[in-house]
Design a protein around this motif. Structure first.
Motif, PDB file in Angstrom:
ATOM      1  N   ARG A  14       0.835  -1.210   0.000  1.00 31.99           N
ATOM      2  CA  ARG A  14       0.000   0.000   0.000  1.00 31.99           C
ATOM      3  C   ARG A  14       0.865   1.253   0.000  1.00 31.99           C
ATOM      4  O   ARG A  14       0.588   2.232  -0.697  1.00 31.99           O
ATOM      5  CB  ARG A  14      -0.920   0.013   1.228  1.00 31.99           C
ATOM      6  CG  ARG A  14      -2.220  -0.735   0.988  1.00 31.99           C
ATOM      7  CD  ARG A  14      -3.172  -0.606   2.138  1.00 31.99           C
ATOM      8  NE  ARG A  14      -2.929  -1.761   3.021  1.00 31.99           N
ATOM      9  CZ  ARG A  14      -2.751  -1.712   4.323  1.00 31.99           C
ATOM     10  NH1 ARG A  14      -2.828  -0.574   4.956  1.00 31.99           N
ATOM     11  NH2 ARG A  14      -2.522  -2.802   5.007  1.00 31.99           N
ATOM     12  N   GLN A  15       1.958   1.222   0.771  1.00 32.48           N
ATOM     13  CA  GLN A  15       2.865   2.369   0.840  1.00 32.48           C
ATOM     14  C   GLN A  15       3.527   2.594  -0.529  1.00 32.48           C
ATOM     15  O   GLN A  15       3.638   3.733  -0.987  1.00 32.48           O
ATOM     16  CB  GLN A  15       3.923   2.123   1.912  1.00 32.48           C
ATOM     17  CG  GLN A  15       4.864   3.274   2.127  1.00 32.48           C
ATOM     18  CD  GLN A  15       5.905   2.954   3.189  1.00 32.48           C
ATOM     19  OE1 GLN A  15       6.051   1.816   3.597  1.00 32.48           O
ATOM     20  NE2 GLN A  15       6.614   3.976   3.625  1.00 32.48           N
ATOM     21  N   GLN A  16       3.962   1.524  -1.186  1.00 35.70           N
ATOM     22  CA  GLN A  16       4.558   1.657  -2.516  1.00 35.70           C
ATOM     23  C   GLN A  16       3.552   2.224  -3.512  1.00 35.70           C
ATOM     24  O   GLN A  16       3.892   3.064  -4.356  1.00 35.70           O
ATOM     25  CB  GLN A  16       5.057   0.275  -2.998  1.00 35.70           C
ATOM     26  CG  GLN A  16       6.254  -0.250  -2.249  1.00 35.70           C
ATOM     27  CD  GLN A  16       7.488   0.588  -2.506  1.00 35.70           C
ATOM     28  OE1 GLN A  16       7.612   1.261  -3.528  1.00 35.70           O
ATOM     29  NE2 GLN A  16       8.389   0.596  -1.544  1.00 35.70           N
ATOM     30  N   LYS A  17       2.296   1.766  -3.407  1.00 37.11           N
ATOM     31  CA  LYS A  17       1.257   2.255  -4.296  1.00 37.11           C
ATOM     32  C   LYS A  17       0.999   3.744  -4.056  1.00 37.11           C
ATOM     33  O   LYS A  17       0.848   4.529  -5.013  1.00 37.11           O
ATOM     34  CB  LYS A  17      -0.024   1.450  -4.086  1.00 37.11           C
ATOM     35  CG  LYS A  17      -1.123   1.804  -5.030  1.00 37.11           C
ATOM     36  CD  LYS A  17      -2.350   0.977  -4.763  1.00 37.11           C
ATOM     37  CE  LYS A  17      -3.486   1.446  -5.637  1.00 37.11           C
ATOM     38  NZ  LYS A  17      -4.752   0.831  -5.289  1.00 37.11           N
ATOM     39  N   ASP A  18       0.967   4.153  -2.781  1.00 37.15           N
ATOM     40  CA  ASP A  18       0.760   5.568  -2.457  1.00 37.15           C
ATOM     41  C   ASP A  18       1.909   6.425  -2.967  1.00 37.15           C
ATOM     42  O   ASP A  18       1.697   7.539  -3.483  1.00 37.15           O
ATOM     43  CB  ASP A  18       0.600   5.751  -0.948  1.00 37.15           C
ATOM     44  CG  ASP A  18      -0.697   5.136  -0.425  1.00 37.15           C
ATOM     45  OD1 ASP A  18      -1.603   4.873  -1.242  1.00 37.15           O
ATOM     46  OD2 ASP A  18      -0.779   4.898   0.811  1.00 37.15           O
ATOM     47  N   VAL A  19       3.137   5.922  -2.855  1.00 35.82           N
ATOM     48  CA  VAL A  19       4.300   6.671  -3.337  1.00 35.82           C
ATOM     49  C   VAL A  19       4.215   6.834  -4.852  1.00 35.82           C
ATOM     50  O   VAL A  19       4.484   7.909  -5.404  1.00 35.82           O
ATOM     51  CB  VAL A  19       5.611   5.950  -2.913  1.00 35.82           C
ATOM     52  CG1 VAL A  19       6.812   6.527  -3.641  1.00 35.82           C
ATOM     53  CG2 VAL A  19       5.805   6.061  -1.420  1.00 35.82           C
ATOM     54  N   CYS A  20       3.825   5.786  -5.555  1.00 37.41           N
ATOM     55  CA  CYS A  20       3.689   5.861  -7.016  1.00 37.41           C
ATOM     56  C   CYS A  20       2.591   6.855  -7.408  1.00 37.41           C
ATOM     57  O   CYS A  20       2.740   7.626  -8.372  1.00 37.41           O
ATOM     58  CB  CYS A  20       3.391   4.484  -7.597  1.00 37.41           C
ATOM     59  SG  CYS A  20       4.789   3.366  -7.557  1.00 37.41           S
ATOM     60  N   ASP A  21       1.488   6.847  -6.658  1.00 35.15           N
ATOM     61  CA  ASP A  21       0.387   7.780  -6.951  1.00 35.15           C
ATOM     62  C   ASP A  21       0.830   9.219  -6.734  1.00 35.15           C
ATOM     63  O   ASP A  21       0.487  10.115  -7.526  1.00 35.15           O
ATOM     64  CB  ASP A  21      -0.827   7.460  -6.086  1.00 35.15           C
ATOM     65  CG  ASP A  21      -1.509   6.147  -6.484  1.00 35.15           C
ATOM     66  OD1 ASP A  21      -1.255   5.672  -7.607  1.00 35.15           O
ATOM     67  OD2 ASP A  21      -2.287   5.606  -5.663  1.00 35.15           O
ATOM     68  N   LEU A  22       1.612   9.504  -5.681  1.00 36.74           N
ATOM     69  CA  LEU A  22       2.097  10.848  -5.414  1.00 36.74           C
ATOM     70  C   LEU A  22       3.045  11.323  -6.511  1.00 36.74           C
ATOM     71  O   LEU A  22       3.012  12.479  -6.931  1.00 36.74           O
ATOM     72  CB  LEU A  22       2.795  10.919  -4.049  1.00 36.74           C
ATOM     73  CG  LEU A  22       1.901  10.940  -2.821  1.00 36.74           C
ATOM     74  CD1 LEU A  22       2.717  10.878  -1.551  1.00 36.74           C
ATOM     75  CD2 LEU A  22       1.071  12.222  -2.827  1.00 36.74           C
ATOM     76  N   GLU A  23       3.912  10.405  -6.972  1.00 36.70           N
ATOM     77  CA  GLU A  23       4.833  10.781  -8.039  1.00 36.70           C
ATOM     78  C   GLU A  23       4.088  11.084  -9.336  1.00 36.70           C
ATOM     79  O   GLU A  23       4.463  11.973 -10.092  1.00 36.70           O
ATOM     80  CB  GLU A  23       5.854   9.663  -8.253  1.00 36.70           C
ATOM     81  CG  GLU A  23       6.871   9.551  -7.138  1.00 36.70           C
ATOM     82  CD  GLU A  23       7.839   8.413  -7.354  1.00 36.70           C
ATOM     83  OE1 GLU A  23       7.753   7.693  -8.372  1.00 36.70           O
ATOM     84  OE2 GLU A  23       8.711   8.239  -6.475  1.00 36.70           O
ATOM     85  N   LYS A  24       3.046  10.343  -9.613  1.00 37.00           N
ATOM     86  CA  LYS A  24       2.245  10.596 -10.817  1.00 37.00           C
ATOM     87  C   LYS A  24       1.552  11.962 -10.710  1.00 37.00           C
ATOM     88  O   LYS A  24       1.448  12.696 -11.686  1.00 37.00           O
ATOM     89  CB  LYS A  24       1.207   9.505 -11.016  1.00 37.00           C
ATOM     90  CG  LYS A  24       1.783   8.216 -11.521  1.00 37.00           C
ATOM     91  CD  LYS A  24       0.669   7.186 -11.714  1.00 37.00           C
ATOM     92  CE  LYS A  24       1.248   5.859 -12.157  1.00 37.00           C
ATOM     93  NZ  LYS A  24       0.219   4.844 -12.297  1.00 37.00           N
ATOM     94  N   GLN A  25       1.053  12.292  -9.502  1.00 35.75           N
ATOM     95  CA  GLN A  25       0.376  13.584  -9.317  1.00 35.75           C
ATOM     96  C   GLN A  25       1.367  14.741  -9.488  1.00 35.75           C
ATOM     97  O   GLN A  25       1.031  15.784 -10.021  1.00 35.75           O
ATOM     98  CB  GLN A  25      -0.299  13.652  -7.966  1.00 35.75           C
ATOM     99  CG  GLN A  25      -1.531  12.786  -7.851  1.00 35.75           C
ATOM    100  CD  GLN A  25      -2.118  12.796  -6.453  1.00 35.75           C
ATOM    101  OE1 GLN A  25      -1.592  13.458  -5.554  1.00 35.75           O
ATOM    102  NE2 GLN A  25      -3.223  12.092  -6.284  1.00 35.75           N
ATOM    103  N   ARG A  26       2.565  14.585  -8.980  1.00 35.10           N
ATOM    104  CA  ARG A  26       3.555  15.659  -9.092  1.00 35.10           C
ATOM    105  C   ARG A  26       4.038  15.802 -10.536  1.00 35.10           C
ATOM    106  O   ARG A  26       4.364  16.886 -10.989  1.00 35.10           O
ATOM    107  CB  ARG A  26       4.760  15.351  -8.206  1.00 35.10           C
ATOM    108  CG  ARG A  26       4.472  15.531  -6.764  1.00 35.10           C
ATOM    109  CD  ARG A  26       5.718  15.303  -5.946  1.00 35.10           C
ATOM    110  NE  ARG A  26       5.383  15.248  -4.533  1.00 35.10           N
ATOM    111  CZ  ARG A  26       6.154  14.750  -3.614  1.00 35.10           C
ATOM    112  NH1 ARG A  26       7.295  14.197  -3.941  1.00 35.10           N
ATOM    113  NH2 ARG A  26       5.784  14.755  -2.364  1.00 35.10           N
ATOM    114  N   GLY A  27       4.110  14.673 -11.235  1.00 37.41           N
ATOM    115  CA  GLY A  27       4.590  14.700 -12.608  1.00 37.41           C
ATOM    116  C   GLY A  27       3.576  15.288 -13.575  1.00 37.41           C
ATOM    117  O   GLY A  27       3.908  15.799 -14.620  1.00 37.41           O
ATOM    118  N   GLU A  28       2.316  15.340 -13.216  1.00 34.71           N
ATOM    119  CA  GLU A  28       1.291  15.861 -14.118  1.00 34.71           C
ATOM    120  C   GLU A  28       1.126  17.307 -14.032  1.00 34.71           C
ATOM    121  O   GLU A  28       1.546  18.189 -13.568  1.00 34.71           O
ATOM    122  CB  GLU A  28      -0.048  15.217 -13.783  1.00 34.71           C
ATOM    123  CG  GLU A  28      -0.078  13.761 -14.115  1.00 34.71           C
ATOM    124  CD  GLU A  28      -1.405  13.133 -13.747  1.00 34.71           C
ATOM    125  OE1 GLU A  28      -2.316  13.810 -13.278  1.00 34.71           O
ATOM    126  OE2 GLU A  28      -1.507  11.944 -13.912  1.00 34.71           O
TER     127      GLU A  28
END
Length: 187
Positions: free
Chosen positions: A173-187
């Motif tokens: 879950r933590q890895q998934k949250d980190v990936c989601d945050l990186e996607k949000q920052r990259g957009e």
């Protein structure tokens, strides 16, 4: 047909039925070797005592061996078992090897000698009036035609998750949250 069985001692088997399942317990408890120091018929017993007794006692530490010298008597082996039975064997004019063979035979027996008539050939501690149980005793007849495995027949296990499984799920879950945050920052 003879009537000799009427005069035999009868009863049930008193030896532990599960001997050897967990660990083996030798049923021979003690052996008494009676012999004469001078008599010629005791020569084989005396030779066994001088040469082979130490090896027999070392290889069978659970069996107590007593020596009983006595005058002007023929040699005898007396075996006493855990169930209380005694067995007497006359060793008159036996050789050293024959004495050893008889001791090994007595060591491997259960103590119930031939003069004992069993009342039943089988024994159980928990008798059943329903007959023998088999894995198919209480099965539904329809299961004979079913191909396994089937999801509707399997029983879900409601076991709690182990600590390792909980940690792995939290890490995912933590890895998934980190990936989601990186996607949000990259957009």
């Amino acid at each position: 047909m003879s009537n000799t069985h009427l005069f035999l001692k009868s009863g049930f088997l008193t030896t532990p039925g599960y001997n050897g399942v967990g660990r083996y317990v030798c049923q021979l408890q003690r052996v008494v070797l009676k012999f004469c120091k001078n008599n010629g018929s005791s020569r084989g017993m005396r030779d066994f005592v001088e040469k082979g007794l130490i090896n027999f006692a070392e290889s069978n530490p659970g069996v107590v061996v007593y020596l009983k010298p006595r005058r002007h008597r023929s040699p005898v082996i007396i075996a006493e078992y855990l169930n209380g039975d005694k067995q007497h064997i006359s060793c008159r004019n036996y050789t050293e090897e024959e004495v050893l063979k008889w001791l090994n035979l007595l060591r491997t027996q259960s103590g119930n000698h031939e003069g004992f008539r069993l009342r039943k050939m089988w024994h159980t501690d928990h008798p059943s009036i329903q007959g023998p149980w088999t894995p198919f005793t209480f099965r539904e007849e329809g299961l004979n035609l079913v191909k396994f495995p089937q999801e509707n027949l399997s029983v879900p296990l409601n076991e709690p998750k182990s600590a390792t499984q909980q940690l792995l799920e939290a890490f995912k879950r933590q890895q998934k949250d980190v990936c989601d945050l990186e996607k949000q920052r990259g957009e």
